[in-house]
Design a protein around this motif. Structure first.
Motif, PDB file in Angstrom:
ATOM      1  N   SER A  38       0.847  -1.196   0.000  1.00  0.00           N
ATOM      2  CA  SER A  38       0.000   0.000   0.000  1.00  0.00           C
ATOM      3  C   SER A  38       0.875   1.236   0.000  1.00  0.00           C
ATOM      4  CB  SER A  38      -0.946  -0.015   1.193  1.00  0.00           C
ATOM      5  OG  SER A  38      -0.205   0.136   2.384  1.00  0.00           O
ATOM      6  N   ASP A  39       0.244   2.381   0.101  1.00  0.00           N
ATOM      7  CA  ASP A  39       0.944   3.637  -0.122  1.00  0.00           C
ATOM      8  C   ASP A  39       0.722   4.577   1.066  1.00  0.00           C
ATOM      9  OD1 ASP A  39       2.184   5.768  -1.280  1.00  0.00           O
ATOM     10  OD2 ASP A  39       0.933   5.831  -3.065  1.00  0.00           O
ATOM     11  N   ASP A  40       1.779   4.911   1.776  1.00  0.00           N
ATOM     12  CA  ASP A  40       1.673   5.874   2.894  1.00  0.00           C
ATOM     13  C   ASP A  40       0.839   5.347   4.064  1.00  0.00           C
ATOM     14  OD1 ASP A  40       2.950   7.476   1.022  1.00  0.00           O
ATOM     15  OD2 ASP A  40       1.432   9.052   0.974  1.00  0.00           O
ATOM     16  N   HIS A  41       0.874   4.060   4.318  1.00  0.00           N
ATOM     17  CA  HIS A  41       0.087   3.510   5.424  1.00  0.00           C
ATOM     18  C   HIS A  41       0.913   3.483   6.711  1.00  0.00           C
ATOM     19  CE1 HIS A  41      -2.953   0.221   6.865  1.00  0.00           C
ATOM     20  NE2 HIS A  41      -3.046   1.361   7.540  1.00  0.00           N
ATOM     21  N   ILE A  86       9.716   8.431   0.570  1.00  0.00           N
ATOM     22  CA  ILE A  86       8.925   9.030  -0.508  1.00  0.00           C
ATOM     23  C   ILE A  86       8.642   7.917  -1.511  1.00  0.00           C
ATOM     24  CG2 ILE A  86      11.036   9.892  -1.588  1.00  0.00           C
ATOM     25  CD1 ILE A  86       9.489  12.363  -2.459  1.00  0.00           C
ATOM     26  N   CYS A  87       7.511   8.066  -2.244  1.00  0.00           N
ATOM     27  CA  CYS A  87       6.955   6.905  -2.972  1.00  0.00           C
ATOM     28  C   CYS A  87       7.931   6.206  -3.918  1.00  0.00           C
ATOM     29  CB  CYS A  87       5.733   7.331  -3.772  1.00  0.00           C
ATOM     30  SG  CYS A  87       4.404   8.019  -2.786  1.00  0.00           S
ATOM     31  N   GLY A  88       8.334   6.892  -5.017  1.00  0.00           N
ATOM     32  CA  GLY A  88       9.168   6.259  -6.040  1.00  0.00           C
ATOM     33  C   GLY A  88      10.442   5.660  -5.455  1.00  0.00           C
ATOM     34  N   PRO A 209      -3.431   4.434   1.405  1.00  0.00           N
ATOM     35  CA  PRO A 209      -4.154   5.674   1.691  1.00  0.00           C
ATOM     36  C   PRO A 209      -3.348   6.938   1.347  1.00  0.00           C
ATOM     37  CG  PRO A 209      -3.150   4.843   3.713  1.00  0.00           C
ATOM     38  CD  PRO A 209      -2.686   3.962   2.581  1.00  0.00           C
ATOM     39  N   HIS A 210      -2.835   6.998   0.118  1.00  0.00           N
ATOM     40  CA  HIS A 210      -2.128   8.211  -0.329  1.00  0.00           C
ATOM     41  C   HIS A 210      -3.087   9.403  -0.373  1.00  0.00           C
ATOM     42  CE1 HIS A 210       0.033  10.911  -3.067  1.00  0.00           C
ATOM     43  NE2 HIS A 210       1.124  10.252  -2.736  1.00  0.00           N
ATOM     44  N   ARG A 211      -2.541  10.599  -0.226  1.00  0.00           N
ATOM     45  CA  ARG A 211      -3.319  11.817  -0.419  1.00  0.00           C
ATOM     46  C   ARG A 211      -4.184  11.700  -1.683  1.00  0.00           C
ATOM     47  NH1 ARG A 211      -0.164  17.617  -1.088  1.00  0.00           N
ATOM     48  NH2 ARG A 211      -1.847  18.967  -0.346  1.00  0.00           N
ATOM     49  N   SER A 343       3.858  -1.262   3.292  1.00  0.00           N
ATOM     50  CA  SER A 343       3.579   0.005   2.625  1.00  0.00           C
ATOM     51  C   SER A 343       4.911   0.665   2.314  1.00  0.00           C
ATOM     52  CB  SER A 343       2.755   0.888   3.560  1.00  0.00           C
ATOM     53  OG  SER A 343       2.696   2.207   3.067  1.00  0.00           O
ATOM     54  N   ASP A 344       4.943   1.545   1.313  1.00  0.00           N
ATOM     55  CA  ASP A 344       6.243   2.113   0.916  1.00  0.00           C
ATOM     56  C   ASP A 344       6.880   2.997   1.995  1.00  0.00           C
ATOM     57  OD1 ASP A 344       4.368   4.131   0.528  1.00  0.00           O
ATOM     58  OD2 ASP A 344       4.967   4.590  -1.531  1.00  0.00           O
ATOM     59  N   GLN A 345       6.057   3.576   2.855  1.00  0.00           N
ATOM     60  CA  GLN A 345       6.557   4.309   4.032  1.00  0.00           C
ATOM     61  C   GLN A 345       5.390   4.591   4.950  1.00  0.00           C
ATOM     62  OE1 GLN A 345       5.564   7.048   0.819  1.00  0.00           O
ATOM     63  NE2 GLN A 345       7.544   6.086   0.892  1.00  0.00           N
ATOM     64  N   GLY A 346       5.667   5.309   6.026  1.00  0.00           N
ATOM     65  CA  GLY A 346       4.601   5.678   6.951  1.00  0.00           C
ATOM     66  C   GLY A 346       4.036   7.051   6.622  1.00  0.00           C
ATOM     67  N   ASP A 356       1.614  14.018   5.488  1.00  0.00           N
ATOM     68  CA  ASP A 356       2.753  13.670   4.613  1.00  0.00           C
ATOM     69  C   ASP A 356       3.862  12.881   5.340  1.00  0.00           C
ATOM     70  OD1 ASP A 356       3.153  14.073   1.630  1.00  0.00           O
ATOM     71  OD2 ASP A 356       5.150  14.447   2.390  1.00  0.00           O
ATOM     72  N   LYS A 357       5.054  12.857   4.756  1.00  0.00           N
ATOM     73  CA  LYS A 357       6.110  11.888   5.130  1.00  0.00           C
ATOM     74  C   LYS A 357       7.482  12.549   5.044  1.00  0.00           C
ATOM     75  CE  LYS A 357       4.924  10.774   0.506  1.00  0.00           C
ATOM     76  NZ  LYS A 357       3.693  10.522  -0.201  1.00  0.00           N
ATOM     77  N   ARG A 358       8.468  11.987   4.353  1.00  0.00           N
ATOM     78  CA  ARG A 358       9.774  12.588   4.016  1.00  0.00           C
ATOM     79  C   ARG A 358      10.802  12.643   5.146  1.00  0.00           C
ATOM     80  NH1 ARG A 358       8.593  15.273  -0.988  1.00  0.00           N
ATOM     81  NH2 ARG A 358       6.404  14.891  -1.335  1.00  0.00           N
TER      82      ARG A 358
HETATM   83 CA    CA Z   1       4.052   6.505  -0.621  1.00  0.00          CA
END
Ligand code: CA
Length: 517
Positions: A38-41, A86-88, A209-211, A343-346, A356-358
């Motif tokens: 998933s994305d940003d979970h 970050i995603c990529g 759950p990405h933006r 997930s790719d990150q938190g 957001d993240k980063r």
């Molecule tokens: Ca992401």
């Protein structure tokens, strides 16, 4: 029991007997791997991860019954960290087993070089059937997959409803909620499109759950009459830490736009979906405008709207994951399929006042990781070894009994899955965030995170931070200049330099981005 009987019984139990072998060659059957991604979970938006220090009541409101069940039936990892939040870049690291500076994907402006070595190619060479279905976000076409369908709207984020799917056959606009569409496509591939003569690796990859967190139609009403507690550090004033914290643009109070807050409807909804959206938000939006809120009241209204939509989206996805798990059971695939959730990150759920993240701070550094390996991972077990996203490629290859190339930086976690106790395991996670200037304006930084201490260097401003995670799990107090921590600072600084060299991170310490405001 005499030894011969014991040995025969062991062979039978380990799978050389009835269930675990292919009829042709009597070789043990290799497991299938379902990678639910998933994305940003954030881990604090998964019930199984339990209460979080700065918001202990939150986890009682999180509704992830299917992920919680997966954790009940498998192993939950509590210290999994990405190398670049970050995603990529995180996705490129997962595919290659290498940090950003070696796989070339330093930021989201880069196009992933799909000609390089990746674990799916090695799985294919080793006899696996491979597929990636869902969010991809690496801009070049997937390589190493027998089948792929990716979210292919401009920017490759995908949309929450009615996405464009890209595949080798071209582009297709599909109607419906995207989590449902991805699940339908993934189940369909399992059911009727794959080569059943081979074990499979399937990445079943959600954008949720990405933006900008748009729930499925049945989840709009969740939390309608519930107040979500605000984290204790929601009003963080960023004192004692790097000047970068005051420079960022990711505060819930000031940096969310009208789409994030559902004050305007997304343009991709069809008429029926738009009616559902309006039913969900119009009255609340009208009350909000009449109330003319300001200051903390306004910030907390935004927080409620944001976190409710984030958690609603998570529940929409969890329901689809439940449908996938049910399919595995009904089809008989479950018993020889290892299920991995990550997930790719938190993400920040109001922690430090942010979304957001980063940053290298805990909430966005952490990745969820749950593994259910039938008959191997002890039920409801946890593991606190320091794991990185560089470990995923090595792990998938190891699970498939394929040799792990020496240039992969990560390590297989298969020994941890088998006995839960790490031997000669890493003592720190390595991190390097590059993108500057970029969305949300987070200054580049690198650092290490050990069991107790974390050291971060913001090199564009040459500012340092040391956190004592045992005494300060919310990372509110920078101890770098505290004389009580002089020896720790010295030891961690040396360890960081060793790790930077060990990870071959020789990238010049300067900002890299093509971002234009
Ligand atoms: Ca992401």
């Amino acid at each position: 029991m005499n030894r011969i009987i014991e040995k025969s019984l062991a062979l039978f139990i380990t799978g050389a007997g009835v269930l675990g072998c292919t009829p042709e060659n009597n070789e043990p059957q290799r497991p299938n791997i379902l990678f639910i991604f998933s994305d940003d979970h954030a881990t604090h938006a998964i019930g199984a991860y339990g209460p979080k220090h700065n918001n202990p009541e939150l986890h009682k409101l999180v509704q992830t019954p299917h992920l919680d069940r997966l954790a009940q039936e498998g192993m939950l990892f509590t210290n999994v960290f990405c190398g670049n939040s970050i995603c990529g870049p995180s996705r490129a690291t997962i595919l290659t087993g290498k940090h950003s500076h070696l796989n070339g994907m330093l930021n989201n402006d880069t196009i992933f070089n799909g000609a390089q070595q990746t674990f799916p190619k090695l799985l294919q060479d080793g006899g696996y059937e491979t597929a990636w279905i869902g969010k991809w976000h690496l801009f070049s076409d997937p390589t190493g997959f027998d089948h792929w369908q990716i979210l292919d709207n401009p920017g490759q984020q995908g949309t929450y409803y009615n996405p464009i799917l890209g595949s080798p056959d071209g582009e297709e606009k599909v109607t419906g909620h995207t989590a449902t569409i991805i699940t339908d496509r993934a189940i369909n591939w399992l059911k009727s499109q794959r080569d059943e003569g081979k074990p499979f690796f399937l990445a079943y990859s959600h954008k949720t759950p990405h933006r900008e967190w748009v729930p499925g139609p049945e989840e709009y009403d969740l939390y309608k009459n519930t107040d979500i507690p605000v984290p204790t550090n929601f009003y963080d004033d960023y004192s004692t830490r790097s000047s970068a914290l005051k420079e960022q643009e990711m505060e819930i109070a000031t940096h969310m736009n009208e789409q994030d807050l559902k004050l305007t409807a997304p343009g991709y909804l069809n008429e029926e979906q738009l009616v559902q959206f309006r039913d969900a938000y119009d009255q609340e939006n009208s009350d909000f405008k009449d109330a003319n809120l300001s200051g903390n009241e306004l910030a907390e209204w935004k927080y409620q709207r944001y976190v409710k939509d984030y958690l609603r989206s998570v529940t929409s996805m969890d329901k689809e994951i439940g449908r996938m798990l049910q399919y595995l059971e009904e089809s008989g695939l479950a018993e020889n399929t290892i299920v991995v959730y990550s997930s790719d990150q938190g993400f920040y759920l109001g922690d430090h006042g942010w979304f957001d993240k980063r940053w290298m701070y805990e909430e966005s550094l952490r990745m969820p990781l749950i593994v259910r390996w039938p008959d191997v991972t002890p039920a409801a077990s946890t593991n606190d070894a320091i794991i990185q996203n560089t470990d995923y490629a090595a792990t998938f290859l190891d699970l498939a009994n394929i040799t792990i190339p020496g240039d992969i930086q990560g390590k297989s976690i298969v020994p941890l899955l088998k006995n839960g106790s790490p031997e000669n395991w890493r003592d720190v996670a390595y991190y390097h965030y590059y993108a500057w200037p970029d969305w949300h304006m987070v200054q580049p930084h690198y650092g290490i995170r050990g069991d107790r201490y974390k050291l971060i260097h913001f090199y564009t401003t040459d500012e340092w931070e040391l956190f004592d995670l045992e005494n300060d799990p919310d990372e509110m107090q920078n101890e770098y200049l505290n004389p009580d921590y002089t020896d720790i600072v010295k030891a961690m600084t040396e360890r960081l330099e060793q790790e930077r060299i060990a990870m071959s991170d020789t990238v010049e310490l300067k900002a890299t981005s093509n971002y234009h405001r």
